[in-house]
Design a protein around this motif. Structure first.
Motif, PDB file in Angstrom:
ATOM      1  N   GLY A  18       0.820  -1.192   0.000  1.00 55.37           N
ATOM      2  CA  GLY A  18       0.000   0.000   0.000  1.00 55.37           C
ATOM      3  C   GLY A  18       0.857   1.246   0.000  1.00 55.37           C
ATOM      4  N   PHE A  19       0.209   2.381  -0.150  1.00 58.00           N
ATOM      5  CA  PHE A  19       0.910   3.665  -0.123  1.00 58.00           C
ATOM      6  C   PHE A  19       0.423   4.446   1.085  1.00 58.00           C
ATOM      7  CE2 PHE A  19       1.673   8.103  -1.121  1.00 58.00           C
ATOM      8  CZ  PHE A  19       2.989   8.061  -1.560  1.00 58.00           C
ATOM      9  N   GLY A  20       1.345   4.812   1.977  1.00 53.70           N
ATOM     10  CA  GLY A  20       1.005   5.524   3.195  1.00 53.70           C
ATOM     11  C   GLY A  20       1.001   7.034   2.998  1.00 53.70           C
ATOM     12  N   ARG A  44      -2.519   0.632  -5.766  1.00 52.20           N
ATOM     13  CA  ARG A  44      -3.976   0.597  -5.770  1.00 52.20           C
ATOM     14  C   ARG A  44      -4.545   0.629  -4.354  1.00 52.20           C
ATOM     15  NH1 ARG A  44      -3.012   2.294  -9.817  1.00 52.20           N
ATOM     16  NH2 ARG A  44      -3.629   1.663 -11.923  1.00 52.20           N
ATOM     17  N   SER A  45      -3.671   0.618  -3.363  1.00 50.75           N
ATOM     18  CA  SER A  45      -4.075   0.712  -1.965  1.00 50.75           C
ATOM     19  C   SER A  45      -3.501   1.996  -1.371  1.00 50.75           C
ATOM     20  CB  SER A  45      -3.575  -0.501  -1.171  1.00 50.75           C
ATOM     21  OG  SER A  45      -3.871  -0.376   0.201  1.00 50.75           O
ATOM     22  N   ILE A  46      -4.377   2.861  -0.860  1.00 48.63           N
ATOM     23  CA  ILE A  46      -3.979   4.138  -0.268  1.00 48.63           C
ATOM     24  C   ILE A  46      -4.416   4.150   1.192  1.00 48.63           C
ATOM     25  CG2 ILE A  46      -4.139   6.641  -0.421  1.00 48.63           C
ATOM     26  CD1 ILE A  46      -2.884   5.344  -2.906  1.00 48.63           C
ATOM     27  N   ASP A  47      -3.489   4.460   2.090  1.00 50.20           N
ATOM     28  CA  ASP A  47      -3.748   4.425   3.525  1.00 50.20           C
ATOM     29  C   ASP A  47      -3.621   5.823   4.119  1.00 50.20           C
ATOM     30  OD1 ASP A  47      -3.540   2.393   6.141  1.00 50.20           O
ATOM     31  OD2 ASP A  47      -2.494   4.300   6.426  1.00 50.20           O
ATOM     32  N   PRO A  68     -10.947   3.875 -12.019  1.00 49.12           N
ATOM     33  CA  PRO A  68     -12.258   3.499 -11.482  1.00 49.12           C
ATOM     34  C   PRO A  68     -12.186   3.203  -9.982  1.00 49.12           C
ATOM     35  CG  PRO A  68     -11.868   2.395 -13.579  1.00 49.12           C
ATOM     36  CD  PRO A  68     -10.584   3.079 -13.212  1.00 49.12           C
ATOM     37  N   ARG A  69     -13.166   3.710  -9.243  1.00 51.70           N
ATOM     38  CA  ARG A  69     -13.157   3.569  -7.784  1.00 51.70           C
ATOM     39  C   ARG A  69     -13.021   2.112  -7.360  1.00 51.70           C
ATOM     40  NH1 ARG A  69     -12.425   2.513  -3.445  1.00 51.70           N
ATOM     41  NH2 ARG A  69     -13.445   3.168  -1.515  1.00 51.70           N
ATOM     42  N   GLU A  70     -13.671   1.197  -8.063  1.00 55.38           N
ATOM     43  CA  GLU A  70     -13.649  -0.212  -7.648  1.00 55.38           C
ATOM     44  C   GLU A  70     -12.270  -0.855  -7.801  1.00 55.38           C
ATOM     45  OE1 GLU A  70     -15.309  -0.051 -11.908  1.00 55.38           O
ATOM     46  OE2 GLU A  70     -15.514   1.084 -10.030  1.00 55.38           O
ATOM     47  N   GLU A  71     -11.364  -0.190  -8.510  1.00 55.29           N
ATOM     48  CA  GLU A  71     -10.007  -0.713  -8.658  1.00 55.29           C
ATOM     49  C   GLU A  71      -9.083  -0.258  -7.529  1.00 55.29           C
ATOM     50  OE1 GLU A  71      -8.332  -0.091 -12.506  1.00 55.29           O
ATOM     51  OE2 GLU A  71     -10.163  -0.720 -13.564  1.00 55.29           O
ATOM     52  N   LEU A  72      -9.580   0.622  -6.683  1.00 52.60           N
ATOM     53  CA  LEU A  72      -8.768   1.171  -5.599  1.00 52.60           C
ATOM     54  C   LEU A  72      -9.220   0.612  -4.250  1.00 52.60           C
ATOM     55  CD1 LEU A  72      -8.683   4.891  -6.758  1.00 52.60           C
ATOM     56  CD2 LEU A  72      -6.876   3.180  -7.040  1.00 52.60           C
ATOM     57  N   PHE A  73      -8.269   0.548  -3.316  1.00 57.11           N
ATOM     58  CA  PHE A  73      -8.539   0.072  -1.963  1.00 57.11           C
ATOM     59  C   PHE A  73      -8.140   1.189  -1.010  1.00 57.11           C
ATOM     60  CE2 PHE A  73      -7.985  -2.133   1.988  1.00 57.11           C
ATOM     61  CZ  PHE A  73      -8.879  -3.205   1.953  1.00 57.11           C
ATOM     62  N   ILE A  74      -9.134   1.833  -0.383  1.00 53.81           N
ATOM     63  CA  ILE A  74      -8.883   3.033   0.415  1.00 53.81           C
ATOM     64  C   ILE A  74      -9.099   2.717   1.891  1.00 53.81           C
ATOM     65  CG2 ILE A  74      -9.410   5.462   0.737  1.00 53.81           C
ATOM     66  CD1 ILE A  74      -8.359   4.644  -2.096  1.00 53.81           C
ATOM     67  N   THR A  75      -8.095   3.064   2.688  1.00 59.44           N
ATOM     68  CA  THR A  75      -8.141   2.861   4.136  1.00 59.44           C
ATOM     69  C   THR A  75      -8.112   4.208   4.847  1.00 59.44           C
ATOM     70  OG1 THR A  75      -6.957   0.750   3.991  1.00 59.44           O
ATOM     71  CG2 THR A  75      -6.928   1.870   6.130  1.00 59.44           C
ATOM     72  N   THR A  76      -8.946   4.361   5.879  1.00 58.41           N
ATOM     73  CA  THR A  76      -8.791   5.471   6.800  1.00 58.41           C
ATOM     74  C   THR A  76      -9.089   4.952   8.208  1.00 58.41           C
ATOM     75  OG1 THR A  76      -9.201   7.825   7.188  1.00 58.41           O
ATOM     76  CG2 THR A  76     -11.110   6.471   6.626  1.00 58.41           C
ATOM     77  N   LYS A  77      -8.934   5.842   9.216  1.00 58.38           N
ATOM     78  CA  LYS A  77      -8.950   5.373  10.604  1.00 58.38           C
ATOM     79  C   LYS A  77      -9.678   6.362  11.503  1.00 58.38           C
ATOM     80  CE  LYS A  77      -4.247   3.808   9.606  1.00 58.38           C
ATOM     81  NZ  LYS A  77      -3.883   4.782   8.556  1.00 58.38           N
ATOM     82  N   ILE A 225       1.613  -7.046   4.887  1.00 58.49           N
ATOM     83  CA  ILE A 225       1.369  -5.969   3.925  1.00 58.49           C
ATOM     84  C   ILE A 225       2.142  -4.737   4.363  1.00 58.49           C
ATOM     85  CG2 ILE A 225      -0.387  -4.388   3.023  1.00 58.49           C
ATOM     86  CD1 ILE A 225      -2.338  -6.742   3.127  1.00 58.49           C
ATOM     87  N   ALA A 226       3.007  -4.259   3.531  1.00 61.28           N
ATOM     88  CA  ALA A 226       3.822  -3.084   3.842  1.00 61.28           C
ATOM     89  C   ALA A 226       3.153  -1.832   3.288  1.00 61.28           C
ATOM     90  CB  ALA A 226       5.222  -3.233   3.259  1.00 61.28           C
ATOM     91  N   ILE A 227       3.261  -0.737   4.062  1.00 60.57           N
ATOM     92  CA  ILE A 227       2.663   0.534   3.648  1.00 60.57           C
ATOM     93  C   ILE A 227       3.744   1.619   3.702  1.00 60.57           C
ATOM     94  CG2 ILE A 227       0.719   2.105   3.988  1.00 60.57           C
ATOM     95  CD1 ILE A 227      -0.551  -0.064   5.740  1.00 60.57           C
ATOM     96  N   PRO A 228       4.676   1.597   2.752  1.00 58.42           N
ATOM     97  CA  PRO A 228       5.712   2.636   2.757  1.00 58.42           C
ATOM     98  C   PRO A 228       5.140   3.988   2.372  1.00 58.42           C
ATOM     99  CG  PRO A 228       5.845   1.334   0.752  1.00 58.42           C
ATOM    100  CD  PRO A 228       4.805   0.679   1.616  1.00 58.42           C
ATOM    101  N   LYS A 229       5.792   5.044   2.835  1.00 61.59           N
ATOM    102  CA  LYS A 229       5.371   6.390   2.456  1.00 61.59           C
ATOM    103  C   LYS A 229       6.582   7.181   1.977  1.00 61.59           C
ATOM    104  CE  LYS A 229       6.022   9.410   6.383  1.00 61.59           C
ATOM    105  NZ  LYS A 229       6.837  10.335   5.612  1.00 61.59           N
ATOM    106  N   THR A 230       6.372   8.000   0.996  1.00 64.47           N
ATOM    107  CA  THR A 230       7.390   8.914   0.498  1.00 64.47           C
ATOM    108  C   THR A 230       6.701   9.952  -0.382  1.00 64.47           C
ATOM    109  OG1 THR A 230       9.453   9.121  -0.757  1.00 64.47           O
ATOM    110  CG2 THR A 230       7.893   7.465  -1.526  1.00 64.47           C
ATOM    111  N   LYS A 231       7.312  11.127  -0.465  1.00 63.70           N
ATOM    112  CA  LYS A 231       6.807  12.154  -1.371  1.00 63.70           C
ATOM    113  C   LYS A 231       7.609  12.182  -2.670  1.00 63.70           C
ATOM    114  CE  LYS A 231       5.781  15.091   2.638  1.00 63.70           C
ATOM    115  NZ  LYS A 231       6.064  16.405   3.266  1.00 63.70           N
TER     116      LYS A 231
END
Length: 281
Positions: A18-20, A44-47, A68-77, A225-231
Motif C-alpha cells: 500500500g501507499f502511506g 492501488r491501496s492508499i492508507d 475506477p473507484r472499484e479498482e482502488l482500496f482506500i483505508t482510513t482510521k 502488507i507493507a505501507i511505505p510512504k514517500t513524497k
C-alpha cells in the motif's frame, strides 16, 4: 504493473503493498499530487487517517487519478478522540465526506482505548450497513487483540502495527494467522533508520536492489502488507518494484536476526496506552 492481492477473512481482496499518506499535507496540493503520482506508479491501496489531516487532498488525488473507484482500496482510521459508539459513527461520516467517497474499503481503529467495546460495536454496524468493506484495528498487542475477539461479533480483519526488521513481532504474526487476521506494517522501513544496517546493505548489493526494496520484499515474504510512504517520485516507483526477485531462506533469517524488539518512539506508546492498561471487560 499488476499488484498482487491477498484475501481478507471475508473474501475482500487487499493489495500486498500500500501507499502511506502519513505527514503528507493538504497545502499546495501536496497530498493530491503525491496520491496521483502513487496511483500512476501502480499503487492501488492508499492508507490515510483522520489524524493525518489530509483526507481532503487524498480524496481529490483519488478522484483526479481517473482510475475506477472499484479498482482502488482506500483505508482510513478513527482517532482516539472519537472513540465510543456515537463518536465513531460521526467520525466515519466526516472522513467519508472529506474523502469525497461513497464507501471505505478498510476502516481501522487507530489506537485501542478503554472504550474499545463501544467503538468496535460502531465498526461492526458500519460493516453491516455496507459503509465499509472491511474493518480492523491498529497497534493492538496480542492481549488487546484477543480481548476484542472475545467480545466481537465480527472479528477484526486487519491489525496494522509497527513492524520492521528491528521489530519482527513473530508471536503477534502467529496469533493473527491463527485468527485469520492480516497484518499490515506501518513504518515498514523504520523511517529510514535501517538503511545503514550492514546486513541490509550487503543484501542490497547481492540482489542488485535498493536497501528499501530488500526490506519491503522481506515483509512480502513474511505475508505482511507493507505501507511505505514517500513524497519523492523516484522512491514512489522504487518502493513498488519488488515483485521480480525473491530473498532466499538463509537471507530472510539474516534479516530476522536484526530484531531487538525496538520501537521508534516508545514514549508515544506510553502516552497512548495509558488508557488501555485497564482490563477490558
Amino acid at each position: 504493473m499488476e499488484i498482487k492481492v491477498r484475501e481478507l477473512s471475508n473474501g475482500v481482496k487487499i493489495p500486498v503493498v500500500g501507499f502511506g499518506a502519513y505527514k503528507i499535507q493538504n497545502e499546495n496540493d501536496e497530498a493530491c499530487n503525491v496520491i496521483k503520482n502513487a496511483i500512476k506508479a501502480g499503487y492501488r491501496s492508499i492508507d490515510t487517517a483522520s489524524f493525518y489531516e489530509n483526507e481532503e487532498g487524498v480524496g481529490r488525488g483519488i478522484r483526479e487519478s481517473n482510475i475506477p473507484r472499484e479498482e482502488l482500496f482506500i483505508t482510513t482510521k478513527v482517532w482516539i478522540d472519537d472513540d465510543g459508539y456515537e463518536n465513531t459513527l460521526k467520525a466515519f461520516d466526516k472522513s467519508l465526506e472529506r474523502l469525497g467517497l461513497d464507501y471505505i474499503d478498510l476502516y481501522l481503529v487507530h489506537w485501542p482505548t478503554e472504550n474499545i467495546k463501544e467503538t468496535w460495536r460502531a465498526m461492526e454496524d458500519l460493516y453491516r450497513r455496507k459503509k465499509v468493506r472491511a474493518i480492523g484495528v491498529c497497534n493492538c498487542t496480542i492481549e488487546q487483540l484477543e480481548s476484542i475477539i472475545d467480545f466481537a461479533e465480527i472479528n477484526p480483519m486487519v491489525n496494522q502495527v509497527e513492524l520492521h526488521p528491528k521489530r519482527t513481532e513473530k508471536e503477534l504474526l502467529k496469533v493473527c494467522k491463527r485468527h485469520n487476521i492480516v497484518v499490515e506494517a506501518w513504518s515498514p522501513i523504520m523511517r529510514g533508520q535501517l538503511l545503514s544496517n550492514e546486513i541490509i546493505k550487503n543484501l542490497a548489493k547481492k540482489y542488485n536492489k535498493s536497501e528499501v526494496q530488500i526490506i519491503l520484499r522481506w515483509h512480502l515474504q513474511n505475508e505482511v502488507i507493507a505501507i511505505p510512504k514517500t513524497k519523492t517520485l523516484s522512491r514512489i516507483n522504487e518502493n513498488i518494484d519488488i515483485f521480480d526477485f525473491e530473498i532466499s531462506k538463509d537471507d530472510m533469517e539474516k534479516i530476522d536476526s536484526i530484531n531487538n524488539d525496538e520501537r521508534m518512539k516508545p514514549q508515544a506508546y506510553e502516552n497512548l496506552y495509558k488508557v488501555t492498561k485497564k482490563e477490558i471487560v
